[in-house]
Design an enzyme around this catalytic site. Sequence first.
Site, PDB file in Angstrom:
ATOM      1  N   CYS A   1       2.809  51.936   0.030  1.00 34.87           N
ATOM      2  CA  CYS A   1       3.609  50.906  -0.643  1.00 34.87           C
ATOM      3  C   CYS A   1       2.738  50.263  -1.721  1.00 34.87           C
ATOM      4  O   CYS A   1       1.736  49.600  -1.403  1.00 34.87           O
ATOM      5  CB  CYS A   1       4.077  49.866   0.367  1.00 34.87           C
TER       6      CYS A   1
ATOM      7  N   CYS B   1       7.454  45.483   5.490  1.00 33.71           N
ATOM      8  CA  CYS B   1       7.457  46.903   5.142  1.00 33.71           C
ATOM      9  C   CYS B   1       6.332  47.566   5.943  1.00 33.71           C
ATOM     10  O   CYS B   1       5.153  47.237   5.729  1.00 33.71           O
ATOM     11  CB  CYS B   1       7.226  47.098   3.646  1.00 33.71           C
TER      12      CYS B   1
ATOM     13  N   TYR C   1      -6.952   2.238   6.225  1.00 32.66           N
ATOM     14  CA  TYR C   1      -6.065   1.172   5.762  1.00 32.66           C
ATOM     15  C   TYR C   1      -5.931  -0.020   6.710  1.00 32.66           C
ATOM     16  O   TYR C   1      -5.156  -0.940   6.425  1.00 32.66           O
ATOM     17  CB  TYR C   1      -4.674   1.722   5.451  1.00 32.66           C
TER      18      TYR C   1
ATOM     19  N   GLU D   1       0.848  -1.188   0.000  1.00 40.17           N
ATOM     20  CA  GLU D   1       0.000   0.000   0.000  1.00 40.17           C
ATOM     21  C   GLU D   1       0.883   1.237   0.000  1.00 40.17           C
ATOM     22  O   GLU D   1       2.018   1.205   0.496  1.00 40.17           O
ATOM     23  CB  GLU D   1      -0.893   0.034   1.248  1.00 40.17           C
TER      24      GLU D   1
ATOM     25  N   LYS E   1      10.556   3.951   2.799  1.00 39.69           N
ATOM     26  CA  LYS E   1      10.399   5.383   2.585  1.00 39.69           C
ATOM     27  C   LYS E   1      11.102   5.798   1.280  1.00 39.69           C
ATOM     28  O   LYS E   1      12.264   5.450   1.046  1.00 39.69           O
ATOM     29  CB  LYS E   1      11.002   6.176   3.756  1.00 39.69           C
TER      30      LYS E   1
ATOM     31  N   CYS F   1       8.931  50.628  -2.107  1.00 41.11           N
ATOM     32  CA  CYS F   1       8.701  52.017  -1.685  1.00 41.11           C
ATOM     33  C   CYS F   1       9.883  52.637  -0.953  1.00 41.11           C
ATOM     34  O   CYS F   1       9.854  53.825  -0.637  1.00 41.11           O
ATOM     35  CB  CYS F   1       7.451  52.117  -0.812  1.00 41.11           C
TER      36      CYS F   1
ATOM     37  N   ASP G   1       1.118  10.610   3.611  1.00 42.70           N
ATOM     38  CA  ASP G   1       1.836  11.600   4.413  1.00 42.70           C
ATOM     39  C   ASP G   1       0.826  12.553   5.047  1.00 42.70           C
ATOM     40  O   ASP G   1       0.617  13.680   4.596  1.00 42.70           O
ATOM     41  CB  ASP G   1       2.828  12.368   3.530  1.00 42.70           C
TER      42      ASP G   1
ATOM     43  N   LYS H   1       2.159   4.684   1.453  1.00 43.80           N
ATOM     44  CA  LYS H   1       2.251   5.281   2.790  1.00 43.80           C
ATOM     45  C   LYS H   1       1.854   6.747   2.668  1.00 43.80           C
ATOM     46  O   LYS H   1       2.559   7.544   2.061  1.00 43.80           O
ATOM     47  CB  LYS H   1       3.665   5.162   3.341  1.00 43.80           C
TER      48      LYS H   1
ATOM     49  N   CYS I   1      12.442  48.416   1.779  1.00 41.28           N
ATOM     50  CA  CYS I   1      11.433  47.834   0.893  1.00 41.28           C
ATOM     51  C   CYS I   1      11.838  48.034  -0.564  1.00 41.28           C
ATOM     52  O   CYS I   1      12.150  49.165  -0.968  1.00 41.28           O
ATOM     53  CB  CYS I   1      10.076  48.477   1.161  1.00 41.28           C
TER      54      CYS I   1
END
Length: 699
Positions: free
Chosen positions: A425, A419, A220, A108, A307, A404, A112, A110, A401
């Site tokens: 801005c 900023c 599962y 099967e 894995k 600006c 995550d 695995k 920034c």
Amino acid sequence: MMRQKIEQLREQINDHNYRYYVLNDPLIGDYEFDALLRELQELEKAYPEFDDPNSPTHRVGSDATNEFRTVEHRYPMLSLSNTYSLDELHEFDVRIRKEVEPVEYVCELKFDGTAISLTYQDGRLSQSVTRGDGTRGDDVTANVRTIRTVPLRLAGDDYPSFFEIRGEVLMPFRSFERLNREREDIGETPFANPRNAAAGSLKQQSSAETARRELDCTLYALVGDKLPFETHYESLQAARRWGFKVSDQISLCRSIDEIDAFIRHWDKARYDLPFATDGVVIKVNRFADQNRLGYTAKAPRWAVAYKFKAEQARTRLLSVDFQVGRTGAVTPVANLDPVPLAGTTVKRASLHNAEQIALLDIRLGDMVYVEKGGEIIPKITGVDLSERPAGSEPFKFITHCPECGTELVKYEGEARHYCPNPSHCPPQIVGRIVHFISRKAMNIDGLGEETVQLLYDSGLVADIADLYRLKREDLVDLPRLGEKSADNILNSIRKSLNVPFDRVLFAIGIRFVGETTAKTLAAQFKSLDALAAATPEELATAEDIGERIAVSVRDYFLDPANLDILERLKASGLHFEAGESARLSDRLDGKKIVISGTFERHSRDQLKQLIEAHGGKNQGAVSSNTDYLLAGNNIGPAKLTKANKLGVKIIGEADFERIIAGEAVGEKEHDEIPVAEQSSSEKKEEPSENNSKQRTLFG
């Protein structure tokens, strides 16, 4: 007769839900499905005596605060032994065959995500518990009920009367990307990967927020004392018949070569899946063989997880751009020599923040290693120092920034730079306008990001309030627009005047105030005047409003530029007050009530609605101005202690019913209230009351 009608509707909706979310084979459209659901909701409202916690109407979740109870697993949730080596996997097969021959395996994927154990009694979901430490986990049943792929009632009649089924709660890539966009939009740090996002979503205090996260669940493994199966594979096929979502990516393998072929296939094909995987689980199929092989202290001897190695690419870092978001957050983005990775060509990768750049000592011109975090977001994970150019210098993060020129700031506890010039801005201004017009905010059609940028560059719109001053002649001559587009935009702007207060509050773009938080604040404070006048301590009494959000709201209303925009929005006719709900009586007029615990005859949402319908006000935490603590079963001990300390009257569900019926009520005996173990959410000391008078800013 009516109960039978309700049960028929529930069965019908559950079947359509299964076909849509599990089989991906719907028989009816969204409109027809919503009509059935509305019919059921109306019947359940009219006949509350037939309420059922496993009704499909409960999938939307509740805004009530969850207090997770720790429970012991009936059957421990052990971990699996992991390997990254095919040689070690082959050794596992040799060990198995020494004790079991012939042997059959089930391979099967695995997943995550985050592990979950579901308990079913007489075909109905009764409890959902996280893995925790394997022995004890958190009861998250209310949140799991919102996951559409978890059956609330089982199909068929051949399931055991009592059993557990284990699986993984997942966040699909689509939901993950949407959630991270929303988090970045309100100034929150995005989740690193779908696994973290799924775990965080499953532990939301509000099950309504969990429902909004669009989680998935794949099962599962069945667990029980007397399962009517000889093999694991057979049990999974039965679980699929009963309505569980069981992975299609399963294979029976009778040799190590077949296992190797399964792994080789999915090591590449996994990139086409809509969710994250990080390996393959190999299990001995026959339960008798599993029992014979037994367990170590931590893991079964009859299973192992192989894995996948994270796919990695090596390429050169050419340059770094800096992007400024709506909230002023500055994100460094690496420009790379194009390189193939996990099925796509990667040209750019996030560098996250200055701390991450310094930690990896990333420099311009370096050969860097790139991986895909959660198989989605390219990220730089290391540097090949052997090819570092001579004379390279440490990377210097920008101090001002890029848009600006304002000097950047880094707030305490924050990893990113910001900023602090939201009013002048350009990308922050344009970003706030784009957020304001979005579907979940003011829902102004015809104004996409490019058109907003065009309006800003043309000087027609300098902030969100300017949208309501636009005229037909301003729009018709703009590039890519014409008379029809101009009319559509202006009509949509006019329609937005009907948007309710909670969405207006979300739309104005207060940092950290997302859609759910805006609803909470709108329900608690009822108007923008009241919200603007609230102190951080008063703001923090609302459910799920912590210090960070409270300070952000206060700072927003202290900015004169924001106040000017709000004055002009109000003058344009936007809703700055919540609509009045139907008042049943004044028996709770002005009374402030805190709800804690669980109740026999009402949900917490229903109690909140009754409090408001009789003139009362809901509070999230006990304070000196609380009139009643409405206590149910398993009340948090911290709330009870504080209520006693402050002399707050404690009432139960029956007392509450008598009060709203106009009957006199005596003192509630505290020792009749079952108290739960103290949770982390109860340990926080509530802020003291601030009696400052409200000031009126917007009318």
